[in-house]
Design an enzyme around this catalytic site. Sequence first.
Site, PDB file in Angstrom:
ATOM      1  N   VAL A 238       1.690   3.597   5.695  1.00  0.00           N
ATOM      2  CA  VAL A 238       0.905   2.426   5.304  1.00  0.00           C
ATOM      3  C   VAL A 238       0.437   2.714   3.884  1.00  0.00           C
ATOM      4  CG1 VAL A 238      -1.129   1.022   5.772  1.00  0.00           C
ATOM      5  CG2 VAL A 238       0.174   1.982   7.668  1.00  0.00           C
ATOM      6  N   PRO A 239       1.115   2.107   2.887  1.00  0.00           N
ATOM      7  CA  PRO A 239       1.020   2.594   1.505  1.00  0.00           C
ATOM      8  C   PRO A 239      -0.253   2.173   0.784  1.00  0.00           C
ATOM      9  CG  PRO A 239       2.522   0.750   1.603  1.00  0.00           C
ATOM     10  CD  PRO A 239       2.054   0.987   3.021  1.00  0.00           C
ATOM     11  N   CYS A 240      -1.376   2.650   1.255  1.00  0.00           N
ATOM     12  CA  CYS A 240      -2.641   2.273   0.621  1.00  0.00           C
ATOM     13  C   CYS A 240      -2.791   2.932  -0.748  1.00  0.00           C
ATOM     14  CB  CYS A 240      -3.816   2.637   1.519  1.00  0.00           C
ATOM     15  SG  CYS A 240      -3.953   4.377   1.902  1.00  0.00           S
ATOM     16  N   HIS A 241      -1.931   3.909  -1.063  1.00  0.00           N
ATOM     17  CA  HIS A 241      -2.022   4.555  -2.379  1.00  0.00           C
ATOM     18  C   HIS A 241      -1.552   3.621  -3.487  1.00  0.00           C
ATOM     19  CE1 HIS A 241       2.049   5.365  -0.800  1.00  0.00           C
ATOM     20  NE2 HIS A 241       2.448   5.299  -2.050  1.00  0.00           N
ATOM     21  N   ARG A 242      -0.932   2.486  -3.136  1.00  0.00           N
ATOM     22  CA  ARG A 242      -0.440   1.559  -4.164  1.00  0.00           C
ATOM     23  C   ARG A 242      -1.494   0.536  -4.559  1.00  0.00           C
ATOM     24  NH1 ARG A 242       4.910   0.992  -0.727  1.00  0.00           N
ATOM     25  NH2 ARG A 242       5.777   3.072  -1.118  1.00  0.00           N
TER      26      ARG A 242
END
Length: 168
Positions: free
Chosen positions: A133-137
């Site tokens: 779940v790419p919350c780093h983007r």
Amino acid sequence: MICYSMGSCALGQLLVAWSDRGICAVGLADTPDQLILSLQADFADHPLQKIDPASSPYFSTVHRFIEVPSASPPDLPLDLMGTAFQQRVWQALTDILPGQTLSYAQLARNAGKPSAIRAVANACGANRIAILVPCHRVVRSDGTPGGYRWGADRKQTLLAREATTPDH
DNA sequence: AAGCCCATCCGAA
DNA sequence: TTCGGATGGGCTT
């Protein structure tokens, strides 16, 4: 019952945890102790069982995706445990492509709550599944990285490795 | 039901 | 560059 496996990866120590419904946590840290402590804090009411990574249904796939990122994440079942609002935000996160970044304000719009900017940021921080779940983007509007549950340095590393067109 | 926390944003000084 | 107000969901009391 929640099972978990741990091992090393390019970003440090990696933890993958799952329930009978799918992956419920992916953690990154400097030491195994930190990973276990945060897992215990997140799932205080569940019994935990450690599993050898070689026997885990998910660990090797997640590990490989981190070591060798592909365009699309592996299609693994995710057990997203959160409120309806948090699930909306996490769903919106999965629509962000590698190499693409959004501001928290843009993400709030995509999630249908344009004025709930800080609430959306909080929901990002409540996400327990790193990378898949790419919350780093999601970064701040002014371009600065903002926070990251697993370390601001790891967020920058992830963004740097995903950047397709480095500017010069 | 009230208060506090927070990985934000924007305008003003 | 710093500062303060607006903001809303989640958690504890």
